[in-house]
Design a protein around this motif. Structure first.
Motif, PDB file in Angstrom:
ATOM      1  N   UNK A   1      36.557  35.679  64.247  1.00  0.00           N
ATOM      2  CA  UNK A   1      36.213  35.773  65.666  1.00  0.00           C
ATOM      3  C   UNK A   1      34.903  36.548  65.861  1.00  0.00           C
ATOM      4  N   UNK A   2      34.771  37.668  65.169  1.00  0.00           N
ATOM      5  CA  UNK A   2      33.525  38.438  65.282  1.00  0.00           C
ATOM      6  C   UNK A   2      32.341  37.667  64.701  1.00  0.00           C
ATOM      7  N   UNK A   3      32.626  36.871  63.673  1.00  0.00           N
ATOM      8  CA  UNK A   3      31.569  36.046  63.094  1.00  0.00           C
ATOM      9  C   UNK A   3      31.053  35.042  64.117  1.00  0.00           C
ATOM     10  N   UNK A   4      31.978  34.436  64.861  1.00  0.00           N
ATOM     11  CA  UNK A   4      31.570  33.498  65.924  1.00  0.00           C
ATOM     12  C   UNK A   4      30.718  34.215  66.977  1.00  0.00           C
ATOM     13  N   UNK A   5      31.128  35.414  67.335  1.00  0.00           N
ATOM     14  CA  UNK A   5      30.364  36.166  68.338  1.00  0.00           C
ATOM     15  C   UNK A   5      28.967  36.517  67.826  1.00  0.00           C
ATOM     16  N   UNK A   6      28.886  36.829  66.531  1.00  0.00           N
ATOM     17  CA  UNK A   6      27.586  37.178  65.947  1.00  0.00           C
ATOM     18  C   UNK A   6      26.659  35.961  65.964  1.00  0.00           C
TER      19      UNK A   6
ATOM     20  N   UNK B   1      44.455  39.501  54.389  1.00  0.00           N
ATOM     21  CA  UNK B   1      44.794  38.486  55.397  1.00  0.00           C
ATOM     22  C   UNK B   1      45.005  39.092  56.788  1.00  0.00           C
ATOM     23  N   UNK B   2      45.444  40.335  56.804  1.00  0.00           N
ATOM     24  CA  UNK B   2      45.732  40.984  58.087  1.00  0.00           C
ATOM     25  C   UNK B   2      44.501  41.042  58.990  1.00  0.00           C
ATOM     26  N   UNK B   3      43.307  41.068  58.395  1.00  0.00           N
ATOM     27  CA  UNK B   3      42.080  41.235  59.194  1.00  0.00           C
ATOM     28  C   UNK B   3      41.236  39.966  59.312  1.00  0.00           C
ATOM     29  N   UNK B   4      41.559  38.935  58.555  1.00  0.00           N
ATOM     30  CA  UNK B   4      40.605  37.837  58.414  1.00  0.00           C
ATOM     31  C   UNK B   4      40.380  37.088  59.732  1.00  0.00           C
ATOM     32  N   UNK B   5      41.425  36.952  60.524  1.00  0.00           N
ATOM     33  CA  UNK B   5      41.269  36.226  61.791  1.00  0.00           C
ATOM     34  C   UNK B   5      40.273  36.947  62.710  1.00  0.00           C
ATOM     35  N   UNK B   6      40.401  38.269  62.735  1.00  0.00           N
ATOM     36  CA  UNK B   6      39.480  39.067  63.546  1.00  0.00           C
ATOM     37  C   UNK B   6      38.035  38.902  63.053  1.00  0.00           C
ATOM     38  N   UNK B   7      37.868  38.844  61.740  1.00  0.00           N
ATOM     39  CA  UNK B   7      36.519  38.712  61.178  1.00  0.00           C
ATOM     40  C   UNK B   7      35.897  37.365  61.568  1.00  0.00           C
TER      41      UNK B   7
ATOM     42  N   UNK C   1      33.577  34.225  56.289  1.00  0.00           N
ATOM     43  CA  UNK C   1      34.855  34.699  56.833  1.00  0.00           C
ATOM     44  C   UNK C   1      35.892  33.576  56.803  1.00  0.00           C
ATOM     45  N   UNK C   2      35.467  32.361  57.178  1.00  0.00           N
ATOM     46  CA  UNK C   2      36.398  31.219  57.143  1.00  0.00           C
ATOM     47  C   UNK C   2      36.836  30.908  55.708  1.00  0.00           C
TER      48      UNK C   2
ATOM     49  N   UNK D   1      35.088  45.015  55.788  1.00  0.00           N
ATOM     50  CA  UNK D   1      35.986  43.959  55.319  1.00  0.00           C
ATOM     51  C   UNK D   1      35.417  43.295  54.057  1.00  0.00           C
ATOM     52  N   UNK D   2      34.121  42.971  54.112  1.00  0.00           N
ATOM     53  CA  UNK D   2      33.484  42.363  52.937  1.00  0.00           C
ATOM     54  C   UNK D   2      33.593  43.264  51.724  1.00  0.00           C
ATOM     55  N   UNK D   3      33.386  44.546  51.933  1.00  0.00           N
ATOM     56  CA  UNK D   3      33.460  45.503  50.814  1.00  0.00           C
ATOM     57  C   UNK D   3      34.884  45.580  50.260  1.00  0.00           C
ATOM     58  N   UNK D   4      35.861  45.447  51.129  1.00  0.00           N
ATOM     59  CA  UNK D   4      37.247  45.491  50.661  1.00  0.00           C
ATOM     60  C   UNK D   4      37.594  44.248  49.843  1.00  0.00           C
ATOM     61  N   UNK D   5      37.050  43.095  50.248  1.00  0.00           N
ATOM     62  CA  UNK D   5      37.254  41.878  49.441  1.00  0.00           C
ATOM     63  C   UNK D   5      36.681  42.097  48.044  1.00  0.00           C
ATOM     64  N   UNK D   6      35.511  42.724  47.994  1.00  0.00           N
ATOM     65  CA  UNK D   6      34.891  43.003  46.693  1.00  0.00           C
ATOM     66  C   UNK D   6      35.762  43.964  45.885  1.00  0.00           C
ATOM     67  N   UNK D   7      36.243  45.013  46.529  1.00  0.00           N
ATOM     68  CA  UNK D   7      37.050  46.006  45.802  1.00  0.00           C
ATOM     69  C   UNK D   7      38.299  45.357  45.198  1.00  0.00           C
ATOM     70  N   UNK D   8      38.941  44.499  45.966  1.00  0.00           N
ATOM     71  CA  UNK D   8      40.173  43.865  45.484  1.00  0.00           C
ATOM     72  C   UNK D   8      39.889  42.951  44.281  1.00  0.00           C
ATOM     73  N   UNK D   9      38.751  42.283  44.300  1.00  0.00           N
ATOM     74  CA  UNK D   9      38.471  41.310  43.242  1.00  0.00           C
ATOM     75  C   UNK D   9      37.687  41.900  42.068  1.00  0.00           C
ATOM     76  N   UNK D  10      36.888  42.948  42.327  1.00  0.00           N
ATOM     77  CA  UNK D  10      36.022  43.489  41.268  1.00  0.00           C
ATOM     78  C   UNK D  10      36.444  44.882  40.805  1.00  0.00           C
ATOM     79  N   UNK D  11      37.371  45.503  41.511  1.00  0.00           N
ATOM     80  CA  UNK D  11      37.831  46.827  41.096  1.00  0.00           C
ATOM     81  C   UNK D  11      37.160  47.970  41.830  1.00  0.00           C
ATOM     82  N   UNK D  12      35.920  47.754  42.286  1.00  0.00           N
ATOM     83  CA  UNK D  12      35.168  48.764  43.030  1.00  0.00           C
ATOM     84  C   UNK D  12      34.339  48.066  44.096  1.00  0.00           C
ATOM     85  N   UNK D  13      33.998  48.807  45.149  1.00  0.00           N
ATOM     86  CA  UNK D  13      33.165  48.203  46.199  1.00  0.00           C
ATOM     87  C   UNK D  13      31.748  47.950  45.699  1.00  0.00           C
ATOM     88  N   UNK D  14      31.269  48.848  44.873  1.00  0.00           N
ATOM     89  CA  UNK D  14      29.923  48.690  44.312  1.00  0.00           C
ATOM     90  C   UNK D  14      30.037  48.812  42.793  1.00  0.00           C
TER      91      UNK D  14
END
Lengths: 496, 244
Positions: A207-212, A199-205, A355-356, A163-176
């Protein structure tokens, strides 16, 4: 302090034990221990066995290349270098304040970066130690063991990172190694389609962040005394904070607190970083040793990264992270938490925060705005600072009238933690290894201490040109044939 | 009866007019022949040799070889493309072409032709020459590390701008682009950013100053379609070619 373990008084005749390469850390490093015949430890050092030299070879390059060029320092958190360099070039092009669109897109990119880096570190690199024990079977103590025994935790780790890598790809053009940030702004907004996709995944992230966070808290609290004591020591802490003292990763003032939480400096302008912090070069490492000038070379060393940031911040601006941070602060009754292993806990609080914060930014219409770049009058000096996943990151450039780089200085996050990591491994060696016959499990205690800091050793090696070096040519019979010595001034001479 | 003259290329009949080169006839017929130093607006130069084709069993450069009735031309074949890849690899190792950090990446003809021909690695040992960046002009920067000596800027400045700002000096491996000014620097020459020479460089050697990476990844000239479809950098509208 365990200064006596930095350099053995009489190294002759001691047995040398080497951990090389350090595993489950970014980059290449090694630890050496000197032990006498009774297994007593006399010297422990964390060595960085590679160097980069970026500060040298970007000299003469046009300033507008810097955000893209310098991020090649690293493949793990290149966004941090991309943004720190972009912030420095903002200053060079006279941009005093980004447009709301540019700032929010850069923040989005940065939070995606911190989230993916923290997920990588905890789930892939450190969770095997924490879930299985430091001396678990080495064949099992790795990410594959986690996948086998805790498949859901491993899955969450992989998908959080994705998910983090996808946020980067959307904003920077590439994951790396993308190109999103340019001097004075960004090169693209976020489209409605891209926003909905994330946005489709952010709620899940979240929740997983809380668990982590809960997982790291639970692990720490299972043996709080042991986890406090393991590589535990007092130090100063340095981080950015927002104007109102809130937790901040992208832009703010510098705050340094001592081991009791007393202020050394606060809301300091990063443009003055070189008056606040100095760097010391030591003969045995390619990594420099920074210190807070006000506290002096001996006592001015400090820690950065998640532990320092959570300790230094007055509060978190997002509700769930703030709730977790309050629980964290109670650990030592409000005194700054000093345990090295608490880094993991603090790191997951930050992951939750990211994530929040991503969720909030994705709901903000500014990220789809059209005003992307602002520029003003060209300047000759630019300093950019950002809180990279591993800690405070400084980029400082000076350019000539033609716009070409004349001077560069980078203080990379891991470099700030150099003394702290050495201190951590000396504590561990002193406490758990001294007087014992070494085995893999014991040596892994050393690596566990280093991993807590999530060092990126490849980013952190910037002593080019100032390092005294010695090259010895030794015959097969063990006789010294020749010796070349480079002085700190760079002069090379034959020695006897 | 007026029948047009034709030659055959890769099984297709290509019409041509007297005096037309093989490459110009092919491009006019919609057939791409990889090239770097060729630009239909200027006198053929024949220096990069990337447009080499097999004409009746002989390897010749398509930009300098006049089309002739009944020629059998092989353009897109393994042997011809192998030869082109070797030429491209020599160009890559002779200069300092660091695509990952180059602002022209994604909109560079050298990179696009290398992709088109399937060049995956430099093969030869890099020279790593020590070359300078000339940023003395207020509007334009010249990065000599990326110059491939195509002489398009030389021809444009001489033939269109009438200024002779650029020239090639030295011979063989010592050949290099020089600037016609007392100091040898662009800022002291007659060059102007409105010159034709400012917009013909197929690589990242002559670039507008203070900008780079403005075009996002995915929207650059060659991000979506190959050069055989998109065409040359110089053909793309100035300011819309990826990075200026």
């Amino acid at each position: 302090m365990t200064d006596r373990l930095e350099t053995a008084a009489n190294p002759e005749g001691l047995n040398r034990v080497v951990i090389e390469p350090l595993t489950r850390v970014e980059g290449h490093g090694k630890v050496t221990l000197l032990q006498d015949d009774d297994h007593h430890i006399h010297q422990v050092r964390l060595h960085i066995a590679e160097f980069r030299g970026f500060e040298k070879f970007i000299q003469g390059r046009p300033y507008w290349e810097l955000p893209v060029l310098v991020q090649r320092l690293c493949g793990i958190c290149p966004v941090s270098h991309h943004l720190a360099a972009a912030k420095a070039t903002d200053a060079l092009v006279g941009c005093e304040a980004l447009t709301p669109t540019a700032e929010k897109i850069r923040r989005l990119m940065h939070y995606g970066q911190v989230l993916q880096s923290h997920a990588l570190h905890f789930f892939h690199l450190s969770s095997p130690d924490l879930l299985f024990g430091f001396d678990d079977d080495i064949a099992h103590r790795n990410i594959f063991g986690v996948i086998e025994d805790y498949p859901e935790i491993a899955r969450q780790g992989v998908l959080l990172r994705k998910f983090g890598q996808e946020v980067i790809r959307v904003t920077a053009g590439k994951r790396i190694h993308g190109t999103g940030a340019i001097p004075g702004g960004v090169n693209k907004p976020v489209s409605g389609e891209e926003r909905d996709y994330l946005l489709a995944d952010v709620r899940q992230m979240i929740e997983w962040g809380q668990q982590a966070v809960e997982l790291t808290r639970r692990i720490f609290m299972e043996s709080p005394d042991y986890h406090r004591e393991f590589a535990g020591f007092d130090s100063n802490m340095l981080s950015l904070v927002a104007q109102d003292g809130a937790f901040e990763l992208y832009h703010g003032g510098l705050r340094a607190l001592d081991e009791n939480g007393a202020t050394l400096f606060d809301h300091a302008d990063c443009q003055d970083y070189d008056r606040l912090l100095h760097e010391e070069v030591r003969s045995w490492s390619y990594m420099k040793f920074p210190f807070i000038v006000k506290a002096g070379q001996r006592d001015g060393w400090y820690r950065v990264g998640p532990l320092a940031r959570v300790n230094n911040a007055d509060y978190f601006p997002t509700p769930l992270a703030e709730q977790e941070a309050q629980s964290f602060r109670e650990l030592d009754a409000g005194r700054p938490v000093q345990a090295s292993l608490a880094y993991h806990w603090a790191r997951m609080i930050e992951l939750l925060y990211c994530a929040e914060a991503i969720g909030i930014l994705l709901e903000d219409d500014d990220i789809s705005g059209t005003e992307l770049v602002r520029r003003g009058e060209m300047q000759h000096r630019g300093v950019g600072v950002i809180e990279a996943p591993r800690g405070t990151l400084f980029h400082h450039y000076e350019i000539n009238d033609d716009g070409l780089v004349e001077k560069a200085n980078l203080i990379v996050s891991t470099t700030h933690n150099n003394q702290a990591m050495n201190e951590a491994i000396r504590q561990v060696a002193n406490r758990y290894l001294d007087g014992k016959e070494l085995n893999e499990g014991l040596l892994n205690h050393i690596e566990v201490a280093i991993r807590a800091y999530d060092p990126c050793l490849s980013c952190a090696t910037h002593a080019l040109g100032k390092m005294p070096l010695e090259v010895r040519l030794v015959s097969s019979g063990g006789e010294l044939v020749d010796r070349l010595v480079k002085s700190p001034a760079g002069e090379v001479a034959h020695g006897s | 009866m007026n029948t047009r003259k034709t030659f055959r290329m890769d099984g297709r009949t290509i019409p041509f007019e007297d005096g037309q080169s093989i490459i110009d006839a092919a491009l006019a017929a919609g057939e791409y022949i990889p090239h770097l130093c060729h630009n239909p607006e200027f006198t053929p130069h024949g220096s990069c040799r990337v447009c080499t084709v097999d004409v009746d069993g002989r390897m010749v450069s398509a930009c300098t070889q006049p089309a002739a009735e009944g020629q059998q031309v092989v353009n897109n074949s393994d042997p011809v493309n192998h030869y082109r890849r070797r030429l491209l690899q020599m160009l890559f190792v002779e200069g300092n072409h660091v695509c990952p950090g180059c602002e022209k990446s994604g909109a560079c003809q050298l990179q696009a032709v290398a992709y088109y021909t399937g060049m995956l690695a430099p093969h030869f040992t890099h020279f790593f020459p020590r070359r300078e960046v000339d940023a003395s002009h207020p509007d334009t920067v010249i990065d000599f590390n990326r110059c491939i000596l195509c002489e398009l800027c030389v021809r444009a400045s001489r033939d269109v701008d009438g200024k002779n700002v650029f020239s090639i000096s030295g011979r063989g491996i010592q050949s290099r682009l020089i600037i016609n000014s007392n100091t040898g620097r662009l800022g002291d020459s007659d060059y102007d950013r409105a010159d034709k020479a400012a917009s013909v460089c197929p690589v990242g050697a002559i670039l507008p100053k203070h900008q780079g990476y403005e075009v996002p990844i995915g929207e650059r000239l060659y991000d979506q379609r190959p050069i055989s479809v998109v065409g040359d950098v110089a053909q793309a509208k100035q300011g819309d070619n990826g990075d200026g």
